[in-house]
Structures are given as structure tokens and as C-alpha cells.
Scaffold this motif. Structure first.
Motif, PDB file in Angstrom:
ATOM      1  N   THR A 606       0.823  -1.208   0.000  1.00 10.02           N
ATOM      2  CA  THR A 606       0.000   0.000   0.000  1.00 10.02           C
ATOM      3  C   THR A 606       0.856   1.256   0.000  1.00 10.02           C
ATOM      4  OG1 THR A 606      -0.189  -0.074   2.417  1.00 10.02           O
ATOM      5  CG2 THR A 606      -1.930  -1.132   1.150  1.00 10.02           C
ATOM      6  N   GLY A 607       2.168   1.093  -0.195  1.00 10.93           N
ATOM      7  CA  GLY A 607       3.024   2.240  -0.441  1.00 10.93           C
ATOM      8  C   GLY A 607       3.740   2.821   0.761  1.00 10.93           C
ATOM      9  N   LYS A 608       3.657   2.183   1.922  1.00 15.41           N
ATOM     10  CA  LYS A 608       4.334   2.721   3.101  1.00 15.41           C
ATOM     11  C   LYS A 608       5.757   2.193   3.187  1.00 15.41           C
ATOM     12  CE  LYS A 608       0.186   3.552   5.828  1.00 15.41           C
ATOM     13  NZ  LYS A 608      -0.525   3.355   7.107  1.00 15.41           N
ATOM     14  N   LYS A 609       6.687   3.091   3.461  1.00 15.02           N
ATOM     15  CA  LYS A 609       8.086   2.694   3.570  1.00 15.02           C
ATOM     16  C   LYS A 609       8.286   1.750   4.750  1.00 15.02           C
ATOM     17  CE  LYS A 609       9.636   7.111   1.671  1.00 15.02           C
ATOM     18  NZ  LYS A 609      10.394   8.365   1.892  1.00 15.02           N
ATOM     19  N   LEU A 610       9.124   0.751   4.551  1.00 16.19           N
ATOM     20  CA  LEU A 610       9.357  -0.253   5.593  1.00 16.19           C
ATOM     21  C   LEU A 610      10.464   0.217   6.537  1.00 16.19           C
ATOM     22  CD1 LEU A 610       9.155  -3.618   3.619  1.00 16.19           C
ATOM     23  CD2 LEU A 610       7.392  -2.470   4.922  1.00 16.19           C
ATOM     24  N   GLU A 611      10.149   1.244   7.315  1.00 14.92           N
ATOM     25  CA  GLU A 611      11.159   1.828   8.185  1.00 14.92           C
ATOM     26  C   GLU A 611      11.620   0.854   9.274  1.00 14.92           C
ATOM     27  OE1 GLU A 611      10.386   6.161   9.145  1.00 14.92           O
ATOM     28  OE2 GLU A 611       8.483   5.656   8.210  1.00 14.92           O
ATOM     29  N   VAL A 612      10.659   0.259   9.973  1.00 16.72           N
ATOM     30  CA  VAL A 612      11.034  -0.617  11.083  1.00 16.72           C
ATOM     31  C   VAL A 612      11.708  -1.900  10.592  1.00 16.72           C
ATOM     32  CG1 VAL A 612      10.162  -1.959  13.027  1.00 16.72           C
ATOM     33  CG2 VAL A 612       9.315   0.362  12.630  1.00 16.72           C
ATOM     34  N   PRO A 613      11.173  -2.589   9.565  1.00 16.61           N
ATOM     35  CA  PRO A 613      11.886  -3.772   9.075  1.00 16.61           C
ATOM     36  C   PRO A 613      13.304  -3.473   8.602  1.00 16.61           C
ATOM     37  CG  PRO A 613       9.625  -3.821   8.315  1.00 16.61           C
ATOM     38  CD  PRO A 613       9.833  -2.479   8.946  1.00 16.61           C
ATOM     39  N   VAL A 614      13.506  -2.351   7.900  1.00 17.94           N
ATOM     40  CA  VAL A 614      14.867  -1.997   7.459  1.00 17.94           C
ATOM     41  C   VAL A 614      15.764  -1.767   8.668  1.00 17.94           C
ATOM     42  CG1 VAL A 614      16.237  -0.203   6.340  1.00 17.94           C
ATOM     43  CG2 VAL A 614      14.215  -1.118   5.199  1.00 17.94           C
ATOM     44  N   LYS A 615      15.236  -1.091   9.667  1.00 14.66           N
ATOM     45  CA  LYS A 615      16.015  -0.867  10.891  1.00 14.66           C
ATOM     46  C   LYS A 615      16.438  -2.188  11.514  1.00 14.66           C
ATOM     47  CE  LYS A 615      15.298   0.869  15.627  1.00 14.66           C
ATOM     48  NZ  LYS A 615      14.457   1.732  16.477  1.00 14.66           N
ATOM     49  N   ARG A 616      15.529  -3.124  11.598  1.00 19.57           N
ATOM     50  CA  ARG A 616      15.848  -4.409  12.220  1.00 19.57           C
ATOM     51  C   ARG A 616      16.828  -5.216  11.376  1.00 19.57           C
ATOM     52  NH1 ARG A 616      11.226  -7.943  13.915  1.00 19.57           N
ATOM     53  NH2 ARG A 616      12.930  -8.897  15.078  1.00 19.57           N
ATOM     54  N   LEU A 617      16.707  -5.127  10.058  1.00 16.55           N
ATOM     55  CA  LEU A 617      17.676  -5.800   9.196  1.00 16.55           C
ATOM     56  C   LEU A 617      19.075  -5.245   9.421  1.00 16.55           C
ATOM     57  CD1 LEU A 617      15.662  -5.928   5.843  1.00 16.55           C
ATOM     58  CD2 LEU A 617      16.372  -7.903   7.201  1.00 16.55           C
ATOM     59  N   LEU A 618      19.178  -3.935   9.536  1.00 14.53           N
ATOM     60  CA  LEU A 618      20.480  -3.308   9.752  1.00 14.53           C
ATOM     61  C   LEU A 618      21.048  -3.647  11.127  1.00 14.53           C
ATOM     62  CD1 LEU A 618      19.682   0.153   8.169  1.00 14.53           C
ATOM     63  CD2 LEU A 618      21.137  -1.614   7.194  1.00 14.53           C
ATOM     64  N   GLN A 619      20.160  -3.944  12.057  1.00 16.38           N
ATOM     65  CA  GLN A 619      20.620  -4.337  13.391  1.00 16.38           C
ATOM     66  C   GLN A 619      20.982  -5.816  13.469  1.00 16.38           C
ATOM     67  OE1 GLN A 619      17.093  -2.869  15.451  1.00 16.38           O
ATOM     68  NE2 GLN A 619      18.336  -1.349  16.531  1.00 16.38           N
ATOM     69  N   GLY A 620      20.745  -6.562  12.370  1.00 13.78           N
ATOM     70  CA  GLY A 620      21.173  -7.955  12.319  1.00 13.78           C
ATOM     71  C   GLY A 620      20.089  -8.986  12.494  1.00 13.78           C
ATOM     72  N   ALA A 621      18.817  -8.562  12.575  1.00 19.05           N
ATOM     73  CA  ALA A 621      17.745  -9.545  12.703  1.00 19.05           C
ATOM     74  C   ALA A 621      17.630 -10.350  11.413  1.00 19.05           C
ATOM     75  CB  ALA A 621      16.420  -8.845  13.007  1.00 19.05           C
ATOM     76  N   PRO A 622      17.392 -11.667  11.503  1.00 17.84           N
ATOM     77  CA  PRO A 622      17.247 -12.476  10.293  1.00 17.84           C
ATOM     78  C   PRO A 622      16.072 -12.006   9.446  1.00 17.84           C
ATOM     79  CG  PRO A 622      17.534 -13.861  12.239  1.00 17.84           C
ATOM     80  CD  PRO A 622      17.300 -12.463  12.731  1.00 17.84           C
ATOM     81  N   ALA A 623      16.273 -11.991   8.140  1.00 17.16           N
ATOM     82  CA  ALA A 623      15.246 -11.476   7.238  1.00 17.16           C
ATOM     83  C   ALA A 623      13.924 -12.207   7.402  1.00 17.16           C
ATOM     84  CB  ALA A 623      15.726 -11.569   5.790  1.00 17.16           C
ATOM     85  N   GLU A 624      13.970 -13.536   7.602  1.00 18.87           N
ATOM     86  CA  GLU A 624      12.731 -14.297   7.703  1.00 18.87           C
ATOM     87  C   GLU A 624      11.936 -13.948   8.963  1.00 18.87           C
ATOM     88  OE1 GLU A 624      16.156 -16.856   9.217  1.00 18.87           O
ATOM     89  OE2 GLU A 624      15.759 -15.527   7.507  1.00 18.87           O
ATOM     90  N   GLN A 625      12.601 -13.368   9.965  1.00 20.71           N
ATOM     91  CA  GLN A 625      11.899 -12.947  11.173  1.00 20.71           C
ATOM     92  C   GLN A 625      11.396 -11.512  11.083  1.00 20.71           C
ATOM     93  OE1 GLN A 625      14.313 -13.574  14.661  1.00 20.71           O
ATOM     94  NE2 GLN A 625      14.764 -15.712  14.148  1.00 20.71           N
ATOM     95  N   VAL A 626      11.927 -10.779  10.121  1.00 25.54           N
ATOM     96  CA  VAL A 626      11.658  -9.346  10.031  1.00 25.54           C
ATOM     97  C   VAL A 626      10.521  -9.032   9.072  1.00 25.54           C
ATOM     98  CG1 VAL A 626      12.633  -7.154   9.206  1.00 25.54           C
ATOM     99  CG2 VAL A 626      13.968  -8.643  10.709  1.00 25.54           C
TER     100      VAL A 626
END
Length: 660
Positions: A606-626
């Protein structure tokens, strides 16, 4: 006090539905602030007046407007029985245009109210013959065409529960939603157009059907003219043409005020999307208020709002019929390469009165020099805009390129209430970069960190009194735990939405972004939207994303990711231009630690930027959990950001290198 960008025209106000409603409620001449104060201090009086003004045709009258005010658990219009579909189909004369089907090629066809009623009656009878009854689920894998509206109204007329998503969803992503509902019937199209390409979804439709073991039948819609292959389906197959051309009498089943109407789904960026259930009566009243009073829609009007079927704005597009206005469906790209101003051309041709879009669309029009004013847009009264905060720079552009007569209505709401929390009305001033006021019936507040309401300060968006369209419950949440935790765990009895806002002393609302993606530098909270607004005004930048990541050693990293415009390189000179723009347009505190070039910014569908998932990816969370890749518009970007995070963790000192 800030000087408004625009003030309401007295003649327009005097002839608006809102002024008529105020007279009906015994408040003739009341200004918006007075009406809003009444609407949130006397909930029973206000919503009872909405019921009366819009002449709700209940099969059984209500006993009490608001029997219990607790959140969650408010009980509205107890004892009433009605049906949403009846109200959607009751106003227009048989020969009046009800739906205008548009697409990216500029072609169109019109559906009269008489034809719409007959198609709804036919599809409802087909569904009934297939075993669909009150409470059963009917799901659609459909683009934004009249087929979706017909299918929805047919299901609603039976008291069945509707859910739909667009065909750009992969079959598994659609199944992640629909399988939870255990649907009886699936309605699927053969494909859809986008940017000059026909997307064949016949195999995807069959794969989805195979993933839904509870189906009794699949209705196949011949939309793009692609022949359906003679493949075995797990259940009965019915051509749409057969389902929609029977001669039947429409009979709408009366249901309780809180009977489920549809299930809309969260973005589902992590785990399975949550199913949000809304009721017939709550949606009916909320959408009549929003469309009839705030957007001033009524008989003779036409609404064109670009949306996909899986965005809550599609639900509002369908609800236009409640007001007696005609609604436009649009299938395809909002800015097709062959003719990027197609939506404006169609709005002019079909004399649209309310035109709806997103901030990204308006900013894109401005950035690429597209001038809607080459078309006759004199019929447009309102330009609605939602999906994210509309930056201040867009306001003069709309005035200069669409028309001075237009009310620019920036709106903020959510799938959660399938409506708005704040926006505009015919009698509200407009401030650049701000939403004019909280919506009627919405007891909006901004809470500080201590849970106290504040004005002219940033705080959490909360709603302190119930709204009729708040969810009845979440699907598969029998004890209400997930529902409670989603909205009421922070402030007992108060809805916390997860947005960060400022309520101003002149009555407007400023949206700063999601509170769960808040930037927090040295204890000072910053809004990501404030940075995006400044950076995305630059012609050298297509899109930007800023995040703030807490680090294991107690540090804080605030990078800005930039997608340069075509042919532009992100060099040191452009980085310095971006920093200076942020410094002067926001504040020195908003300047990021570093500016990095990326191939794209991931969004929800729906066009919303994935701010929180990107943040968690950069912090090292596994992609499948994010993130659920099926809910992302560009899933490959997830791996890109995960790699960026891994590389930085190997070289943490790089974040402080000013050359990057």
C-alpha cells in the motif's frame, strides 16, 4: 498563530452537507471546532444525529446508541438490524450512472444503478446456490474493477463476510490472508494491465484455489480476455458471465449492527497478516460521515481515488455509493509511461468532483514537470491525499497546477478503523504540511511519554473515546489478546495507533511518522517524515529513507538511504547539498550520520516505507523474522539491506567516516 494557506469559501460552506447536517442537529452556523467538540463529548447525540441525517433504513430499530463505552468492547446501536448492501444500492435511479470503469489506456464503460443491482442480485443468487450464507466467507483475487464491487455487495447482501486483495500479490501471499478465513468461494480474474503490460494471473488464480481447501467453488472473471485453460480445480468452477447474468430479485438479509462485513488485513510485514474485522453498521455510519460530511459527496458527484483492492481506500471507493454519488474504478498504473497524466485526463473527461491520490503521486507529478492544468479540472472540488504525510511543498503545487478553487484534504487514518482520524472538511482552513483538524467523532489526542495530553508538542496519536468503525475483533483471536495488545496495552482504555503527531494550538494535526520508527538522538525524538520531505524535494533525489538504529555498545546510528534520480550520481557534492537542505529545512539535529546510495526503498503493497523492518535488518535480525516477502513491493531489496547491515557490523567504524 500560523496564517492558513487557504480559508474556506463562505458560499461553499453554506451549501455543504456539513452545514445542512449542523442545521439538522440544531447547531446552525456552528464552526468546525464547535461541531467537533460536540461530536466527541456527546457521542450518543452526534452518532444518533448521523443516523437520522443519513436516514438509516434499519429493519429493526436500535434501542440505544451507545450501550457501553469501554475500549475495546464498545456496543453501538444495540438491537438494530440492517444491511450495508441495501444502503449502497438504494439511492440512485435505475438509469443513473453508479460505477465508471476506467483503465490506464483511457478506455471506460459505465454501469448504471439498475445494471449494478441486477448483477449484485445475480451473483448473490449464485453464491447462495453454492452454499454461501450468513457468516460464510467469500474472497476476491481481483483488480480494481466493477467486478470487485459487485462481488463485495453480493456477499454483503447475504450477510457473508468479504475479503479481497490485488493480483500483484503472489498466490502464497494471498493464501496467507485468505486461508485464515476458510472461505467458501473464491472469485478471481484472469489478469490485469500495468504500464502497458498484461499480467496473466490464470495460473496464479489456480494456485491460490489449490491453497484454499475449504472452497466449494471458484468464480472465474474474464477481465483481460485471456482464455481460461481447461485445468482441474479443487472445486466447482463457475464462469463470471454465468454467475452475473441471471434474472433475480435482490433481497438483502438483515443482520445485527455488529455483524461482520469484511476482513481487511494488516500489511503483514512480519508473520502472517492480521485479519481486522469490521461490522455492517459501524462501516455504514463511519463512511457516511467521512464521505458525506468531510468530502461533501452526494447525488451528482463522482469520486476517482487511485487505489488497489488490498488497500483500505478501496473500501471507501466502494462506499461512495452510500452517498448516492458515482464511484470510479481504475485499473492499471497511476502514471502509465505512455501518458503519465492519465488520471487527470480521466478526471477532466468524467467531471470528477473528488480526486484522491497519494503524496508520492503529487510529488512525482511536480518533480517530472507534469501539469494537470492542461486539462479542464474545474469540476474537482476536493483533492484528497493519504498513505503518508503530505509535505508542505505539495500545497502550492496543487493550487497552481490543479486549481485555486480546490480543497486539498490531507488525511491520516488506517486500515484498523478503515477510515480517517484527521483530515479536512468544507469549513476548515488549510495549513501547509498539516491536516486541518481531527475528524468528527474522533476524540484525538497526543500523549507525551507520561501519558498526558499535550498541545504544540510531539506525542503519540491516541483516541480516547470509541469510534463505531473500530474493529469488532481480530480473526482467530478468540480471547481478544492480540487485539488488546495491538492498541490498548500502552494506555488502558485508550487506543494507541502507533503514529507520532502534534496537535497544534490552531486546531490542526501534524503527522511525523510511525512512533515505532521514531528517531531518537540523545533523547530528542525526531520525525522521519520531516527528513523525507526535505530530501525528496531535491530534483536529484527520487526517494529517501532514514532510520535510527540502537547499537549493542550503546551507540546510535542514523543513516539516510537515497535513490538518486536517473543519471545522477551520489557524490560528495550531492551529499553536502542534501545535508545543507536538511540542516536548513529541518534542523542541524536532523542531519544523518551518513548518506548511502541504494537501488530502491522497500514498501508495503500500500506504499508505506518499511522503516522498522529496514532498521531491524540493519541491526542484524534475520530477514525471515523481520519481513514477509510476499507483502513487500520489491522483495529483492530485503536482501540488499540485510547485506548492508552485515557489512557495517564487520566495519562499524565506517559509520563515522565522513567520506561515506
Amino acid at each position: 498563530m500560523t496564517v492558513p494557506f487557504a480559508t474556506p469559501d463562505p458560499q461553499t460552506v453554506a451549501h455543504s452537507n456539513l452545514a445542512d447536517f449542523a442545521r439538522h442537529a440544531g447547531m446552525d452556523g456552528a464552526d468546525y471546532a464547535t461541531l467537533h467538540r460536540w461530536s466527541v463529548t456527546d457521542l450518543a447525540g452526534f452518532w444518533g444525529a448521523v443516523w437520522e441525517y443519513f436516514d438509516i433504513d434499519a429493519d429493526t430499530p436500535y434501542e440505544q446508541v451507545l450501550a457501553e463505552e469501554t475500549m475495546p468492547g464498545a456496543r453501538w446501536f444495540t438491537g438494530a438490524t440492517l444491511n450495508y448492501a441495501h444502503h449502497a444500492l438504494r439511492h440512485l435511479a435505475d438509469d443513473a450512472v453508479a460505477v465508471i470503469a476506467l483503465d490506464e489506456t483511457g478506455s471506460c464503460y459505465e454501469v448504471t444503478a439498475g445494471r449494478l443491482r441486477s448483477q449484485v442480485a445475480s451473483v448473490a443468487a449464485t453464491l447462495r446456490d453454492l452454499g454461501v450464507g450468513k457468516g460464510d466467507r467469500v474472497v476476491g483475487y481481483l483488480p480494481n474493477t466493477p467486478h470487485a464491487i459487485v462481488a463485495f455487495l453480493a456477499a454483503a447482501s447475504l450477510g457473508a463476510v468479504w475479503s479481497v486483495c490485488g493480483q500483484d500479490y503472489a498466490p502464497q501471499a494471498a493464501a496467507d490472508r485468505f486461508a485464515q478465513l476458510e472461505p467458501t468461494v473464491l472469485i478471481a480474474a484472469d489478469g490485469y494491465p500495468f504500464n502497458g503490460t498484461t499480467h496473466d494471473r490464470r495460473d496464479a488464480a489456480r494456485e491460490l484455489a489449490l491453497a484454499l481447501p475449504t472452497l466449494k467453488a471458484t468464480l472465474l472473471v474474464d477481465h483481460m480476455g485471456l482464455p481460461w485453460p481447461a485445468q482441474p480445480y479443487p472445486s466447482l468452477v463457475v464462469p463470471w458471465e454465468d454467475a452475473a447474468t441471471r434474472t433475480e430479485q435482490l433481497v438483502c438479509t438483515p443482520v445485527e449492527f455488529d455483524h461482520p462485513l469484511w476482513v481487511v488485513f494488516s500489511s503483514g510485514t512480519t508473520g502472517l497478516p492480521k485479519g481486522i474485522v469490521h461490522g455492517h453498521g459501524g462501516v455504514l455510519l463511519e463512511h457516511l460521515k467521512t464521505l458525506g460530511l468531510h468530502s461533501d459527496l452526494g447525488p451528482g458527484d463522482r469520486l476517482l481515488w487511485y487505489t488497489t483492492t488490498h488497500w483500505m481506500m478501496w473500501n471507501l471507493v466502494a462506499s461512495t455509493l452510500l452517498t448516492g454519488a458515482a464511484t470510479c474504478t481504475y485499473d492499471g498504473s497511476p502514471a502509465p509511461l505512455a501518458e503519465p497524466d492519465m488520471l487527470w485526463r480521466l478526471a477532466a473527461r468524467h467531471r470528477v468532483t473528488v480526486f484522491g491520490t497519494s503524496p508520492q503521486y503529487l510529488l512525482g507529478m511536480a518533480k517530472f514537470g507534469i501539469d494537470p492544468a492542461v486539462h479542464d479540472l474545474s469540476s474537482i472540488r476536493v483533492v484528497g491525499c493519504t498513505g503518508s504525510a503530505l509535505p508542505a511543498s505539495a500545497y502550492p503545487w496543487v493550487r497552481d497546477h490543479v486549481g485555486e478553487h480546490v480543497l486539498l484534504a490531507s488525511i491520516s487514518g488506517g486500515t484498523d478503523v478503515v477510515s480517517g482520524f484527521a483530515g479536512s472538511a468544507p469549513n476548515t482552513p488549510v495549513w501547509e504540511g498539516e491536516l486541518s483538524a481531527p475528524h468528527l467523532g474522533v476524540a484525538l489526542a497526543a500523549y507525551d511519554t507520561e501519558g498526558r495530553p499535550v498541545v504544540d508538542q510531539v506525542g503519540e496519536l491516541v483516541v480516547t473515546r470509541p469510534m463505531p468503525s473500530m474493529p469488532l475483533y481480530f480473526w482467530n483471536d478468540p480471547d481478544g489478546t492480540r487485539y488488546h495488545d495491538a492498541y490498548f496495552s500502552s494506555y488502558p482504555g485508550v487506543w494507541r495507533h502507533g503514529d507520532w503527531i502534534t496537535l497544534t494550538s490552531h486546531g490542526s494535526v501534524i503527522v511525523h511518522g510511525r512512533s515505532d520508527s521514531t528517531l531518537n538522538r540523545n533523547g530528542v525524538r525526531l520525525g522521519s517524515a520531516d527528513i523525507h520531505d526535505v530530501v525528496e524535494r531535491l530534483p536529484e533525489v527520487t526517494e529517501a529513507l532514514v532510520i535510527g538504529a540502537e547499537e549493542p555498545d550503546g551507540g546510535y546510528w542514523m543513516p539516510l538511504f537515497v535513490v538518486p534520480a536517473a543519471g545522477v550520481a551520489l557524490d560528495d557534492a550531492l551529499r553536502e547539498k542534501i545535508r545543507e537542505a536538511i540542516r536548513s529545512g529541518a534542523s542541524p539535529r536532523h542531519v544523518p550520520d551518513e548518506i548511502l546510495e541504494v537501488p530502491g526503498i522497500p514498501h508495503t503493497r500500500t506504499g508505506k516505507k518499511l522503516e522498522v523492518p529496514v532498521k531491524r535488518l540493519l541491526q542484524g535480525a534475520p530477514a525471515e523474522q523481520v519481513v514477509n516477502r510476499g507483502a513487500v513491493d520489491a522483495p529483492d531489496l530485503i536482501d540488499h539491506y540485510a547485506r548492508l547491515g552485515a557489512e557495517r557490523r564487520e566495519r562499524p567504524e565506517a559509520a563515522h567516516d565522513p567520506r561515506r
